[in-house]
Design a protein around this motif. Structure first.
Motif, PDB file in Angstrom:
ATOM      1  N   ARG A  34      24.309  52.684  30.482  1.00 20.46           N
ATOM      2  CA  ARG A  34      24.081  51.788  31.443  1.00 20.46           C
ATOM      3  C   ARG A  34      24.001  50.508  31.080  1.00 20.46           C
ATOM      4  O   ARG A  34      24.741  49.660  31.813  1.00 20.46           O
ATOM      5  CB  ARG A  34      22.914  52.664  32.355  1.00 20.46           C
ATOM      6  CG  ARG A  34      22.894  51.430  33.733  1.00 20.46           C
ATOM      7  CD  ARG A  34      21.439  52.191  34.320  1.00 20.46           C
ATOM      8  NE  ARG A  34      21.149  51.000  35.582  1.00 20.46           N
ATOM      9  CZ  ARG A  34      20.528  49.804  35.413  1.00 20.46           C
ATOM     10  NH1 ARG A  34      20.240  49.287  34.446  1.00 20.46           N
ATOM     11  NH2 ARG A  34      20.528  49.226  36.513  1.00 20.46           N
ATOM     12  N   ASN A  35      23.289  49.991  30.105  1.00 24.03           N
ATOM     13  CA  ASN A  35      22.912  48.814  29.594  1.00 24.03           C
ATOM     14  C   ASN A  35      24.392  48.272  29.228  1.00 24.03           C
ATOM     15  O   ASN A  35      24.753  47.359  29.482  1.00 24.03           O
ATOM     16  CB  ASN A  35      21.946  48.705  28.519  1.00 24.03           C
ATOM     17  CG  ASN A  35      20.399  49.034  29.201  1.00 24.03           C
ATOM     18  OD1 ASN A  35      20.432  48.576  30.353  1.00 24.03           O
ATOM     19  ND2 ASN A  35      19.674  49.286  28.445  1.00 24.03           N
ATOM     20  N   ALA A  36      25.291  49.055  28.592  1.00 17.55           N
ATOM     21  CA  ALA A  36      26.361  48.406  27.862  1.00 17.55           C
ATOM     22  C   ALA A  36      27.302  48.221  28.976  1.00 17.55           C
ATOM     23  O   ALA A  36      28.106  47.231  28.850  1.00 17.55           O
ATOM     24  CB  ALA A  36      26.814  49.502  26.837  1.00 17.55           C
ATOM     25  N   ALA A  40      28.916  44.587  29.928  1.00 21.29           N
ATOM     26  CA  ALA A  40      30.348  44.519  29.866  1.00 21.29           C
ATOM     27  C   ALA A  40      30.928  44.270  31.328  1.00 21.29           C
ATOM     28  O   ALA A  40      31.505  43.151  31.483  1.00 21.29           O
ATOM     29  CB  ALA A  40      31.058  45.758  29.640  1.00 21.29           C
ATOM     30  N   LEU A  41      30.273  44.499  32.435  1.00 19.64           N
ATOM     31  CA  LEU A  41      30.461  44.273  33.747  1.00 19.64           C
ATOM     32  C   LEU A  41      30.304  42.548  33.991  1.00 19.64           C
ATOM     33  O   LEU A  41      31.206  41.911  34.569  1.00 19.64           O
ATOM     34  CB  LEU A  41      29.620  45.038  34.838  1.00 19.64           C
ATOM     35  CG  LEU A  41      30.111  44.467  36.361  1.00 19.64           C
ATOM     36  CD1 LEU A  41      31.633  45.212  36.397  1.00 19.64           C
ATOM     37  CD2 LEU A  41      29.425  45.730  37.177  1.00 19.64           C
ATOM     38  N   PHE A  42      29.107  42.205  33.608  1.00 18.75           N
ATOM     39  CA  PHE A  42      28.942  40.804  33.722  1.00 18.75           C
ATOM     40  C   PHE A  42      29.846  39.874  33.146  1.00 18.75           C
ATOM     41  O   PHE A  42      30.239  39.005  33.489  1.00 18.75           O
ATOM     42  CB  PHE A  42      27.356  40.482  33.128  1.00 18.75           C
ATOM     43  CG  PHE A  42      26.347  40.548  34.330  1.00 18.75           C
ATOM     44  CD1 PHE A  42      25.875  39.373  34.794  1.00 18.75           C
ATOM     45  CD2 PHE A  42      25.890  41.639  34.659  1.00 18.75           C
ATOM     46  CE1 PHE A  42      24.963  39.203  35.686  1.00 18.75           C
ATOM     47  CE2 PHE A  42      24.697  41.750  35.639  1.00 18.75           C
ATOM     48  CZ  PHE A  42      24.182  40.593  36.164  1.00 18.75           C
ATOM     49  N   PHE A  43      29.970  40.037  31.684  1.00 17.31           N
ATOM     50  CA  PHE A  43      30.816  39.495  30.892  1.00 17.31           C
ATOM     51  C   PHE A  43      32.128  39.561  31.651  1.00 17.31           C
ATOM     52  O   PHE A  43      33.116  38.256  31.407  1.00 17.31           O
ATOM     53  CB  PHE A  43      30.800  40.018  29.516  1.00 17.31           C
ATOM     54  CG  PHE A  43      29.493  39.641  28.866  1.00 17.31           C
ATOM     55  CD1 PHE A  43      28.471  38.865  29.166  1.00 17.31           C
ATOM     56  CD2 PHE A  43      29.593  39.970  27.451  1.00 17.31           C
ATOM     57  CE1 PHE A  43      27.339  38.641  28.617  1.00 17.31           C
ATOM     58  CE2 PHE A  43      28.209  39.698  26.565  1.00 17.31           C
ATOM     59  CZ  PHE A  43      27.308  38.919  27.435  1.00 17.31           C
ATOM     60  N   GLY A  44      32.907  40.572  31.841  1.00 16.95           N
ATOM     61  CA  GLY A  44      34.158  40.921  32.310  1.00 16.95           C
ATOM     62  C   GLY A  44      34.428  40.120  33.589  1.00 16.95           C
ATOM     63  O   GLY A  44      35.315  39.320  33.864  1.00 16.95           O
ATOM     64  N   VAL A  45      33.210  39.878  34.567  1.00 17.17           N
ATOM     65  CA  VAL A  45      33.609  39.553  35.984  1.00 17.17           C
ATOM     66  C   VAL A  45      33.479  37.996  35.764  1.00 17.17           C
ATOM     67  O   VAL A  45      34.368  37.221  36.186  1.00 17.17           O
ATOM     68  CB  VAL A  45      32.388  39.865  36.801  1.00 17.17           C
ATOM     69  CG1 VAL A  45      32.396  39.009  38.053  1.00 17.17           C
ATOM     70  CG2 VAL A  45      32.628  41.253  37.401  1.00 17.17           C
ATOM     71  N   HIS A 105       9.645  41.152  22.847  1.00 16.34           N
ATOM     72  CA  HIS A 105      10.817  40.761  22.782  1.00 16.34           C
ATOM     73  C   HIS A 105      11.558  40.411  24.197  1.00 16.34           C
ATOM     74  O   HIS A 105      11.494  41.110  24.960  1.00 16.34           O
ATOM     75  CB  HIS A 105      11.616  41.477  21.907  1.00 16.34           C
ATOM     76  CG  HIS A 105      11.078  41.428  20.380  1.00 16.34           C
ATOM     77  ND1 HIS A 105      11.617  42.223  19.330  1.00 16.34           N
ATOM     78  CD2 HIS A 105      10.280  40.548  19.734  1.00 16.34           C
ATOM     79  CE1 HIS A 105      10.738  41.990  18.248  1.00 16.34           C
ATOM     80  NE2 HIS A 105      10.044  40.939  18.531  1.00 16.34           N
ATOM     81  N   ALA A 106      12.436  39.449  24.057  1.00 12.54           N
ATOM     82  CA  ALA A 106      13.180  39.109  25.470  1.00 12.54           C
ATOM     83  C   ALA A 106      14.316  40.269  25.543  1.00 12.54           C
ATOM     84  O   ALA A 106      14.970  40.793  24.305  1.00 12.54           O
ATOM     85  CB  ALA A 106      14.004  37.971  25.292  1.00 12.54           C
ATOM     86  N   ALA A 110      18.380  42.196  30.416  1.00 12.92           N
ATOM     87  CA  ALA A 110      17.537  41.797  31.642  1.00 12.92           C
ATOM     88  C   ALA A 110      18.446  41.115  32.428  1.00 12.92           C
ATOM     89  O   ALA A 110      19.602  40.417  31.829  1.00 12.92           O
ATOM     90  CB  ALA A 110      16.307  41.041  31.441  1.00 12.92           C
ATOM     91  N   ILE A 111      18.551  40.963  33.864  1.00 13.44           N
ATOM     92  CA  ILE A 111      19.630  40.444  34.702  1.00 13.44           C
ATOM     93  C   ILE A 111      19.778  38.904  34.276  1.00 13.44           C
ATOM     94  O   ILE A 111      20.887  38.555  34.117  1.00 13.44           O
ATOM     95  CB  ILE A 111      19.354  40.718  35.932  1.00 13.44           C
ATOM     96  CG1 ILE A 111      19.590  41.892  36.518  1.00 13.44           C
ATOM     97  CG2 ILE A 111      20.388  39.708  36.952  1.00 13.44           C
ATOM     98  CD1 ILE A 111      20.762  42.645  36.230  1.00 13.44           C
ATOM     99  N   GLY A 112      18.603  38.261  34.113  1.00 11.79           N
ATOM    100  CA  GLY A 112      18.512  36.990  33.664  1.00 11.79           C
ATOM    101  C   GLY A 112      19.312  36.539  32.484  1.00 11.79           C
ATOM    102  O   GLY A 112      20.036  35.579  32.328  1.00 11.79           O
ATOM    103  N   SER A 113      19.183  37.613  31.574  1.00 16.15           N
ATOM    104  CA  SER A 113      19.666  37.210  30.016  1.00 16.15           C
ATOM    105  C   SER A 113      21.113  37.546  30.284  1.00 16.15           C
ATOM    106  O   SER A 113      21.993  36.698  29.755  1.00 16.15           O
ATOM    107  CB  SER A 113      18.972  38.138  29.170  1.00 16.15           C
ATOM    108  OG  SER A 113      17.748  37.763  28.910  1.00 16.15           O
ATOM    109  N   LEU A 114      21.522  38.424  30.879  1.00 13.70           N
ATOM    110  CA  LEU A 114      22.930  38.807  30.926  1.00 13.70           C
ATOM    111  C   LEU A 114      23.517  37.508  31.740  1.00 13.70           C
ATOM    112  O   LEU A 114      24.749  37.207  31.376  1.00 13.70           O
ATOM    113  CB  LEU A 114      23.025  40.202  31.971  1.00 13.70           C
ATOM    114  CG  LEU A 114      22.717  41.155  31.191  1.00 13.70           C
ATOM    115  CD1 LEU A 114      22.971  42.506  32.132  1.00 13.70           C
ATOM    116  CD2 LEU A 114      23.631  41.600  29.916  1.00 13.70           C
TER     117      LEU A 114
END
Length: 201
Positions: A34-36, A40-45, A105-106, A110-114
């Motif tokens: 799910r994390n991966a 990937a979804l954040f980066f792709g969009v 550790h960060a 997390a949504i903010g980091s992504l």
């Protein structure tokens, strides 16, 4: 532009996102499917959206506010990417040096980091959208260009996250501090690479 040229462009644009995916997963204690997929979804969009903005939105803003908008994008996009990646990577380095407990550790997932990493790795694609305006591309060709950039980035980012998970698992928790340090160094290095490519290119 030909299909091959568009796909090569998509791969080139996705390389930074893939590298960030590897380093983020390498430094994380747990990396679920799910994390991966979320990373990937954040980066792709974002990677697909930035050329769209560069092609359609920047010209509108330029028409309203003048050429300063486009000049700002081309002059400062790499600085923004460098600052964002250096901030996250630097934070990871400091945490590793201080040897903070894992729970402090960060969380790279997390949504903010992504969100920050997605913007940092895709903001230079704004310029790609501006470059696309120099080609006579139909609406269908543009749709294929934007979607192919997003899909390729999604796939490579997912593979990068799973690769980082495998490497991190192979290294083991004993060396978790060093993987966090390595991940931070990689993020700062990617930011520096983006900066130098624009300054020296």
């Amino acid at each position: 532009m030909s299909v091959i040229e568009l796909l090569l462009t998509a791969i080139a644009l996705s390389m930074d996102a893939m590298a960030v995916s590897v380093s983020s997963s390498l430094s994380a204690k747990k990396v679920s499917i799910r994390n991966a997929l979320l990373m990937a979804l954040f980066f792709g969009v974002f990677q697909a959206a930035m050329p769209f903005i560069g092609y359609y939105i920047i010209p509108l803003l330029t028409a309203v506010f003048g050429s300063g908008v486009e000049n700002f994008v081309t002059r400062f996009d790499h600085w923004i990417a460098f600052i964002l990646l250096a901030f996250i990577g630097g934070k990871m380095i400091v945490e590793a040096i201080r040897n903070q407990p894992e729970e402090e550790h960060a969380d790279p997932f997390a949504i903010g980091s992504l969100l920050v990493m997605a913007i940092a790795t895709s903001i230079d694609a704004l310029a790609t959208g501006i470059v696309f305006r120099g080609f006579e591309m139909t609406g269908g060709e543009l749709l294929f260009a934007f979607s192919s950039i997003g899909v390729v980035t999604f796939l490579l980012s997912f593979l990068g996250a799973m690769l980082g998970k495998r490497v991190g698992k192979a290294v083991g928790e004993k060396f978790q501090r060093w993987t966090v340090l390595a991940g931070g160094v990689v993020l700062v290095g990617i930011g520096l690479k983006i900066l130098l490519e624009h300054l020296l290119g």
